[in-house]
Design a protein around this motif. Structure first.
Motif, PDB file in Angstrom:
ATOM      1  N   ALA A 182       0.854  -1.228   0.033  1.00 45.74           N
ATOM      2  CA  ALA A 182       0.114  -0.098   0.030  1.00 45.74           C
ATOM      3  C   ALA A 182       0.987   1.314  -0.041  1.00 45.74           C
ATOM      4  N   PRO A 183       0.384   2.389  -0.468  1.00 49.87           N
ATOM      5  CA  PRO A 183       1.244   3.656  -0.693  1.00 49.87           C
ATOM      6  C   PRO A 183       1.825   3.984   1.047  1.00 49.87           C
ATOM      7  N   GLY A 184       2.927   4.130   0.859  1.00 52.25           N
ATOM      8  CA  GLY A 184       3.729   4.648   2.118  1.00 52.25           C
ATOM      9  C   GLY A 184       4.071   3.508   3.157  1.00 52.25           C
ATOM     10  N   LYS A 185       3.672   2.180   2.635  1.00 56.43           N
ATOM     11  CA  LYS A 185       4.017   1.245   3.487  1.00 56.43           C
ATOM     12  C   LYS A 185       4.782   0.061   2.889  1.00 56.43           C
ATOM     13  N   GLU A 186       5.318  -0.926   3.814  1.00 52.47           N
ATOM     14  CA  GLU A 186       6.348  -2.027   3.369  1.00 52.47           C
ATOM     15  C   GLU A 186       5.383  -3.129   2.692  1.00 52.47           C
ATOM     16  N   ARG A 187       5.933  -3.691   1.857  1.00 56.39           N
ATOM     17  CA  ARG A 187       5.289  -4.902   1.192  1.00 56.39           C
ATOM     18  C   ARG A 187       4.954  -6.058   2.351  1.00 56.39           C
ATOM     19  N   GLU A 188       3.852  -6.290   2.390  1.00 54.47           N
ATOM     20  CA  GLU A 188       3.507  -7.288   3.286  1.00 54.47           C
ATOM     21  C   GLU A 188       2.944  -8.727   2.594  1.00 54.47           C
ATOM     22  N   PHE A 189       3.145  -9.706   3.277  1.00 55.40           N
ATOM     23  CA  PHE A 189       2.678 -11.187   2.869  1.00 55.40           C
ATOM     24  C   PHE A 189       1.070 -11.211   2.909  1.00 55.40           C
ATOM     25  N   VAL A 190       0.481 -11.938   1.863  1.00 53.34           N
ATOM     26  CA  VAL A 190      -0.880 -11.976   1.926  1.00 53.34           C
ATOM     27  C   VAL A 190      -1.253 -13.386   1.760  1.00 53.34           C
ATOM     28  N   THR A 191      -0.591 -14.399   0.956  1.00 49.51           N
ATOM     29  CA  THR A 191      -1.025 -15.911   0.849  1.00 49.51           C
ATOM     30  C   THR A 191      -0.002 -16.188   0.045  1.00 49.51           C
ATOM     31  N   ALA A 192       0.268 -18.032   0.400  1.00 56.41           N
ATOM     32  CA  ALA A 192       1.086 -18.566  -0.400  1.00 56.41           C
ATOM     33  C   ALA A 192       0.631 -19.965  -0.422  1.00 56.41           C
ATOM     34  N   ILE A 193       1.193 -20.606  -1.360  1.00 57.47           N
ATOM     35  CA  ILE A 193       0.807 -22.179  -1.580  1.00 57.47           C
ATOM     36  C   ILE A 193       2.091 -22.879  -2.236  1.00 57.47           C
ATOM     37  N   SER A 194       2.224 -23.869  -1.530  1.00 55.12           N
ATOM     38  CA  SER A 194       3.518 -24.685  -2.049  1.00 55.12           C
ATOM     39  C   SER A 194       3.315 -25.268  -3.235  1.00 55.12           C
ATOM     40  N   TRP A 195       4.427 -25.984  -3.667  1.00 52.36           N
ATOM     41  CA  TRP A 195       4.619 -26.327  -5.026  1.00 52.36           C
ATOM     42  C   TRP A 195       3.664 -27.527  -5.211  1.00 52.36           C
ATOM     43  N   SER A 196       3.541 -28.088  -4.315  1.00 49.01           N
ATOM     44  CA  SER A 196       2.374 -29.523  -4.472  1.00 49.01           C
ATOM     45  C   SER A 196       1.031 -28.941  -4.158  1.00 49.01           C
ATOM     46  N   GLY A 197       0.834 -27.712  -3.661  1.00 44.69           N
ATOM     47  CA  GLY A 197      -0.495 -27.369  -3.208  1.00 44.69           C
ATOM     48  C   GLY A 197      -0.873 -27.762  -1.932  1.00 44.69           C
ATOM     49  N   GLY A 198      -0.131 -28.647  -1.339  1.00 44.24           N
ATOM     50  CA  GLY A 198      -0.558 -29.101   0.069  1.00 44.24           C
ATOM     51  C   GLY A 198      -0.528 -28.353   1.273  1.00 44.24           C
ATOM     52  N   LEU A 199       0.318 -27.182   1.011  1.00 41.86           N
ATOM     53  CA  LEU A 199       0.419 -26.278   2.181  1.00 41.86           C
ATOM     54  C   LEU A 199       0.083 -24.944   1.706  1.00 41.86           C
ATOM     55  N   ILE A 200      -0.695 -24.218   2.374  1.00 43.53           N
ATOM     56  CA  ILE A 200      -1.426 -23.152   1.991  1.00 43.53           C
ATOM     57  C   ILE A 200      -0.943 -22.154   3.326  1.00 43.53           C
ATOM     58  N   TYR A 201      -1.090 -20.760   3.185  1.00 45.88           N
ATOM     59  CA  TYR A 201      -0.553 -19.942   4.407  1.00 45.88           C
ATOM     60  C   TYR A 201      -1.531 -18.516   4.095  1.00 45.88           C
ATOM     61  N   TYR A 202      -2.256 -18.015   4.952  1.00 47.44           N
ATOM     62  CA  TYR A 202      -2.621 -16.647   4.680  1.00 47.44           C
ATOM     63  C   TYR A 202      -2.157 -15.673   6.048  1.00 47.44           C
ATOM     64  N   ALA A 203      -2.151 -14.287   5.497  1.00 50.33           N
ATOM     65  CA  ALA A 203      -1.946 -13.457   6.618  1.00 50.33           C
ATOM     66  C   ALA A 203      -3.244 -13.433   7.395  1.00 50.33           C
ATOM     67  N   ASP A 204      -3.195 -13.065   8.626  1.00 49.22           N
ATOM     68  CA  ASP A 204      -4.484 -12.963   9.597  1.00 49.22           C
ATOM     69  C   ASP A 204      -5.342 -12.084   8.949  1.00 49.22           C
ATOM     70  N   SER A 205      -5.004 -10.962   8.350  1.00 42.80           N
ATOM     71  CA  SER A 205      -5.795  -9.956   7.839  1.00 42.80           C
ATOM     72  C   SER A 205      -6.818 -10.285   6.719  1.00 42.80           C
ATOM     73  N   VAL A 206      -6.610 -11.354   6.050  1.00 41.07           N
ATOM     74  CA  VAL A 206      -7.130 -11.902   4.919  1.00 41.07           C
ATOM     75  C   VAL A 206      -7.657 -13.230   4.914  1.00 41.07           C
ATOM     76  N   LYS A 207      -7.467 -14.001   6.072  1.00 43.82           N
ATOM     77  CA  LYS A 207      -7.919 -15.295   6.297  1.00 43.82           C
ATOM     78  C   LYS A 207      -9.355 -15.349   6.333  1.00 43.82           C
ATOM     79  N   GLY A 208     -10.025 -16.163   5.674  1.00 43.61           N
ATOM     80  CA  GLY A 208     -11.396 -16.390   5.587  1.00 43.61           C
ATOM     81  C   GLY A 208     -12.065 -15.516   4.475  1.00 43.61           C
ATOM     82  N   ARG A 209     -11.362 -14.508   4.035  1.00 46.98           N
ATOM     83  CA  ARG A 209     -11.759 -13.580   2.831  1.00 46.98           C
ATOM     84  C   ARG A 209     -11.256 -13.931   1.261  1.00 46.98           C
ATOM     85  N   PHE A 210      -9.947 -14.213   1.518  1.00 43.70           N
ATOM     86  CA  PHE A 210      -8.898 -14.595   0.420  1.00 43.70           C
ATOM     87  C   PHE A 210      -8.771 -16.128   0.304  1.00 43.70           C
ATOM     88  N   THR A 211      -8.701 -16.548  -0.959  1.00 45.22           N
ATOM     89  CA  THR A 211      -8.332 -17.820  -1.275  1.00 45.22           C
ATOM     90  C   THR A 211      -7.410 -17.931  -2.480  1.00 45.22           C
TER      91      THR A 211
END
Length: 124
Positions: free
Chosen positions: A40-69
């Protein structure tokens, strides 16, 4: 080398949805973990979500959990970010990233390749 191109950004009202896509070309897409970060403007880059190469591991930032996929389609060399219930604080440039790492996927240094970003603006 892996080239990443994001698309799908735009202007949406609060409560709306967007789906971002990140198309990859170059080396074998299925070998890479994929992540989405935002800045965001004036802010540092932040993590949102990630998926492993296999798709077996998925991570979300708390701020987007339940809203983003996050999801990936290796046949199409594409990773998606479905964003629902968008809030004005989700406004940012969203970046797609690819990395050979199998751990620490919440951290930007784990990624070797980055897209140019796509703007997401959420109006109140």
């Amino acid at each position: 080398q892996v080239q990443l191109v994001e698309s799908g950004g735009g202007l949406v009202q609060a409560g709306g949805s967007l789906r971002l896509s990140c198309a990859a070309s170059g080396r074998t897409f299925s070998n890479y973990a994929m992540g989405w970060f935002r800045q965001a403007p004036g802010k540092e880059r932040e993590f949102v979500t990630a998926i492993s190469w296999s798709g077996g591991l998925i991570y979300y930032a708390d701020s987007v959990k339940g809203r983003f996929t996050i999801s990936r389609d290796d046949a199409k060399n594409t990773v998606y970010l479905q964003m629902n219930s968008l809030k004005p604080e989700d406004t940012a440039v969203y970046y797609c990233a690819a990395g050979a790492s199998t751990s620490r996927l919440r951290y930007a240094p784990s990624y070797n390749y980055w897209g140019q970003g796509t703007q997401v603006t959420v109006s109140s």
